[in-house]
Scaffold this active site. Structure first.
Site: not given
Length: 298
Positions: A144, A43, A126
């Site tokens: 996102d 991520e 996020y």
DNA sequence: CAAGCGTGGTG
DNA sequence: TCACCAAGCTT
């Protein structure tokens, strides 16, 4: 009594998750075997960097540092060098800092709670929601750029979501669509994200391949073009960002310390060059050993 | 909260 | 070609 999870096929969940099962890319961080660390690393690398460029760096990174403890035991500079040309190298520093925090405060594992995740450097709303959802199968709204664009079109009927971070109205829409069962919410999150990445793309959406095209307000409205203000125009050449990148590239590609004179060829204007070098030092991306000898952080 | 932060592929 | 875009975060 609380509402029971519906067993009836949902008009959006069902086609989107089925599409995902058939069309999703095989990506290493989606393997059933991955843990929180693998998801966190992916991520952070994927923050503003395309999948294709992340893949090789991710594979190397996880082979070298399969757990937070192994990265935490290395110098931050090792992380910056391994980051290569993914861009935004402060992310490498923050990921190293996150690994240290995992060791010192969370028993060597990436925490599973959203609030704990948010305390890690480089982990914003996020990323915390994504790790909690993808690695730990919790129910969180994951917003996102892909999800925002899909919902803007599907529900909002407009080509693009508002500029800047997600607004309350977008959160409300996403929350209303999120399945009640955590595991189903996690699957929905990744499926919508993948739909945005592969079909409902920013530039040339492939509406003919979209599993929910028949319910898309934007498509039904004739795909009206974005009527807001002109998108941002961010020139790059000659900016401090570009100069910082060139300076750091020299440090990265040099095995040992680098003399100030070795940094001069990357940018002719001394004032800007020095300002950028100073800012790299201030950010902790570069460490001055002497008055004119520099290295990646130790 | 708007601005700053890298890099490379692409329509 | 070149502006736009790519799983955002921090201050």
């Amino acid at each position: 009594m609380g509402a029971m999870p519906s067993t009836r096929p949902h008009p959006l969940h069902d086609p989107v998750t089925r599409w995902y099962a058939e069309q999703a890319r095989t990506l290493p961080w989606r393997s059933p075997a991955v843990d929180g660390w693998a998801v966190l690393v992916s991520e952070v690398m994927l923050q503003q960097t395309p999948v294709a460029r992340v893949l090789p760096a991710y594979t190397d990174w996880m082979a070298r540092w399969p757990t937070p403890a192994e990265l935490a035991a290395c110098a931050a500079g090792d992380a910056v060098r391994a980051w290569g040309r993914l861009g935004y190298p402060r992310r490498a520093l923050r990921l190293h800092g996150a690994a240290v925090m995992c060791v010192e405060r969370f028993g060597g594992a990436v925490p599973s709670g959203y609030d704990d995740l948010r305390t890690l450097p480089g982990v914003g709303d996020y990323t915390a929601a994504a790790v909690a959802s993808f690695a730990y199968a919790q129910r969180h709204v994951v917003l996102d750029t892909n999800v925002r664009r899909v919902l803007a079109r599907l529900v909002g009927g407009v080509e693009y979501p508002p500029e800047g971070g997600p607004v309350a109205a977008e959160r409300a829409v996403a929350a209303a669509l999120l399945p009640d069962v955590p595991a189903e919410a996690a699957r929905w999150n990744v499926a919508v994200m993948e739909l945005g990445a592969l079909v409902c793309t920013a530039r040339s959406p492939r509406c003919a391949d979209c599993p929910v095209a028949a319910r898309c307000r934007w498509l039904l409205g004739g795909k009206p073009r974005w009527d807001g203000a002109a998108r941002r125009g961010q020139t790059y050449a000659g900016t401090d960002r570009a100069v910082r990148g060139k300076l750091l590239a020299v440090l990265r590609d040099h095995p040992g310390p680098v003399a100030r004179v070795e940094l001069e060829p990357v940018w002719a204007e001394a004032v800007q060059r020095e300002r950028c070098l100073d800012s790299l030092v201030a950010d902790g991306l570069v460490t001055p050993l002497t008055d004119d000898l520099f290295t990646l952080p130790t």
